[in-house]
Design a protein around this motif. Structure first.
Motif, PDB file in Angstrom:
ATOM      1  N   PHE A 129     -31.418  -5.629   5.561  1.00  0.00           N
ATOM      2  CA  PHE A 129     -31.515  -7.286   4.348  1.00  0.00           C
ATOM      3  C   PHE A 129     -32.860  -7.949   4.882  1.00  0.00           C
ATOM      4  N   PHE A 130     -33.555  -8.449   3.416  1.00  0.00           N
ATOM      5  CA  PHE A 130     -34.159  -9.489   4.416  1.00  0.00           C
ATOM      6  C   PHE A 130     -34.368 -10.326   5.103  1.00  0.00           C
ATOM      7  N   LYS A 131     -34.555 -10.849   5.896  1.00  0.00           N
ATOM      8  CA  LYS A 131     -33.708 -12.037   7.048  1.00  0.00           C
ATOM      9  C   LYS A 131     -34.257 -13.185   6.462  1.00  0.00           C
ATOM     10  N   LEU A 132     -33.725 -14.256   6.727  1.00  0.00           N
ATOM     11  CA  LEU A 132     -34.013 -16.053   6.717  1.00  0.00           C
ATOM     12  C   LEU A 132     -35.943 -16.009   7.011  1.00  0.00           C
ATOM     13  N   GLY A 133     -36.604 -16.403   5.438  1.00  0.00           N
ATOM     14  CA  GLY A 133     -38.250 -16.500   5.350  1.00  0.00           C
ATOM     15  C   GLY A 133     -37.959 -18.072   4.283  1.00  0.00           C
ATOM     16  N   GLN A 134     -39.355 -18.778   4.611  1.00  0.00           N
ATOM     17  CA  GLN A 134     -39.789 -19.491   4.171  1.00  0.00           C
ATOM     18  C   GLN A 134     -39.255 -19.993   2.601  1.00  0.00           C
ATOM     19  N   ASP A 135     -38.986 -18.800   1.391  1.00  0.00           N
ATOM     20  CA  ASP A 135     -39.287 -19.709   0.545  1.00  0.00           C
ATOM     21  C   ASP A 135     -37.052 -20.296   0.354  1.00  0.00           C
ATOM     22  N   SER A 143     -34.727 -24.485  -0.851  1.00  0.00           N
ATOM     23  CA  SER A 143     -32.928 -25.476  -0.476  1.00  0.00           C
ATOM     24  C   SER A 143     -33.036 -27.152  -0.060  1.00  0.00           C
ATOM     25  N   ALA A 144     -34.149 -26.966   0.637  1.00  0.00           N
ATOM     26  CA  ALA A 144     -34.387 -28.542   0.686  1.00  0.00           C
ATOM     27  C   ALA A 144     -34.952 -28.743  -0.790  1.00  0.00           C
ATOM     28  N   PHE A 145     -35.806 -28.504  -1.667  1.00  0.00           N
ATOM     29  CA  PHE A 145     -36.373 -28.886  -3.187  1.00  0.00           C
ATOM     30  C   PHE A 145     -34.996 -29.123  -3.968  1.00  0.00           C
ATOM     31  N   ALA A 146     -33.859 -28.142  -3.724  1.00  0.00           N
ATOM     32  CA  ALA A 146     -32.437 -28.173  -4.766  1.00  0.00           C
ATOM     33  C   ALA A 146     -31.977 -29.552  -4.507  1.00  0.00           C
ATOM     34  N   LYS A 147     -31.797 -30.088  -5.652  1.00  0.00           N
ATOM     35  CA  LYS A 147     -30.691 -31.507  -5.807  1.00  0.00           C
ATOM     36  C   LYS A 147     -29.266 -31.074  -6.655  1.00  0.00           C
ATOM     37  N   PRO A 148     -28.197 -30.932  -6.312  1.00  0.00           N
ATOM     38  CA  PRO A 148     -27.294 -30.477  -6.851  1.00  0.00           C
ATOM     39  C   PRO A 148     -26.482 -32.191  -6.375  1.00  0.00           C
ATOM     40  N   TYR A 204     -43.635 -30.328   5.603  1.00  0.00           N
ATOM     41  CA  TYR A 204     -43.065 -28.838   5.591  1.00  0.00           C
ATOM     42  C   TYR A 204     -41.953 -28.825   7.320  1.00  0.00           C
ATOM     43  N   GLN A 205     -42.918 -29.854   7.900  1.00  0.00           N
ATOM     44  CA  GLN A 205     -42.275 -29.256   9.734  1.00  0.00           C
ATOM     45  C   GLN A 205     -40.854 -29.882   9.675  1.00  0.00           C
ATOM     46  N   ARG A 206     -40.677 -31.407   9.064  1.00  0.00           N
ATOM     47  CA  ARG A 206     -39.515 -32.159   9.083  1.00  0.00           C
ATOM     48  C   ARG A 206     -38.417 -31.335   8.500  1.00  0.00           C
ATOM     49  N   ILE A 207     -38.774 -30.329   6.834  1.00  0.00           N
ATOM     50  CA  ILE A 207     -37.919 -29.598   6.295  1.00  0.00           C
ATOM     51  C   ILE A 207     -37.424 -28.690   7.362  1.00  0.00           C
ATOM     52  N   TYR A 208     -38.031 -28.050   8.434  1.00  0.00           N
ATOM     53  CA  TYR A 208     -37.336 -26.773   9.103  1.00  0.00           C
ATOM     54  C   TYR A 208     -36.819 -27.276  10.703  1.00  0.00           C
ATOM     55  N   ARG A 209     -37.251 -29.066  10.680  1.00  0.00           N
ATOM     56  CA  ARG A 209     -35.917 -30.014  11.195  1.00  0.00           C
ATOM     57  C   ARG A 209     -34.951 -30.095  11.643  1.00  0.00           C
ATOM     58  N   LYS A 210     -35.123 -29.899   9.893  1.00  0.00           N
ATOM     59  CA  LYS A 210     -33.536 -30.930   9.215  1.00  0.00           C
ATOM     60  C   LYS A 210     -32.366 -30.663   9.853  1.00  0.00           C
TER      61      LYS A 210
END
Length: 229
Positions: free
Chosen positions: A20-26, A31-36, A223-229
């Motif tokens: 299966f596709f592994k964890l990717g940037q998209d 997940s950072a863009f979505a605002k439930p 972008y780096q902050r999103i990955y360091r969340k």
């Protein structure tokens, strides 16, 4: 197939498998863009091994993942158990959404839909990956219809897609009363063409009021902050 564990930016663990596709940037960027909103009922359509659902996890959210492939879902269930979080993993075909979930039962939908037409370009290397990334098992239109069915009026959905096929997505959304309200393009840097587009839409309401947000640059501190969340 060998199975591995990936640590997500939010600290949760994700079980993965080479089929299966592994964890990717998209998934990370979506997940950072979505605002439930708080306490929202969230559905991850075509959740695969659960990366996106785990990435958006908050204790207040009621998250459900729907996936066609049972083996992918088994990995998602393993991640849920190992992380000791409350989520629901459901096996089913989103094209039969009316037999799985009640109409209007969700507040927010997240989805990384099939990017490519099954007749276009080189096929994905495995049947499982072809199911996830080409529209042989479901089309963008199927995704839009399923999303609209489970959302109540005023509910929202967030997608990540390819810019060159953005009109395919927007047209499918418009046919089922899903109105784009936020757009954001992802670029490698300020001079590069976009490689992805993030779209949030609302079910029902006026077509006015679309916000195009500043571009998200891969070569940026944000972008780096999103990955360091």
């Amino acid at each position: 197939m060998p199975q591995t564990i990936e640590t997500l930016p939010n600290g949760l663990k994700l079980w993965q498998d080479d089929r299966f596709f592994k964890l990717g940037q998209d998934s990370v960027l979506l997940s950072a863009f979505a605002k439930p909103r708080r306490n929202a009922k969230v559905l991850d359509l075509g959740c695969g091994t659960g990366a996106l659902a785990l990435l958006v996890y908050r204790p207040d959210l009621k998250i459900t993942g729907l996936e066609l492939q049972e083996d992918a879902l088994a990995l998602f269930r393993r991640s849920i158990a190992d992380n000791d979080v409350e989520m629901t993993a459901v096996q089913g075909d989103l094209r039969a959404i009316r037999t799985i979930f009640p109409h209007g039962s969700m507040d927010y939908v997240i989805c990384n839909p099939p990017y490519f037409d099954r007749t276009a370009g080189k096929s994905a290397p495995s049947p499982e990956k072809r199911t996830a990334r080409q529209d042989g098992s479901c089309t963008v239109e199927d995704v839009a219809v399923a999303t609209s069915f489970v959302l109540h009026t005023g509910g929202k959905a967030a997608f990540v897609f390819r810019p060159e096929r953005m009109w395919v997505l927007l047209e499918a959304l418009s046919r089922v009363r899903l109105v784009p309200k936020r757009l954001r393009f992802v670029h490698q840097n300020a001079t590069a063409a976009p490689s992805a587009v993030l779209v949030e839409c609302r079910k029902g309401g006026s077509p006015e009021g679309l916000t195009v947000e500043p571009p998200l640059l891969v070569e940026s501190e944000e972008y780096q902050r999103i990955y360091r969340k």
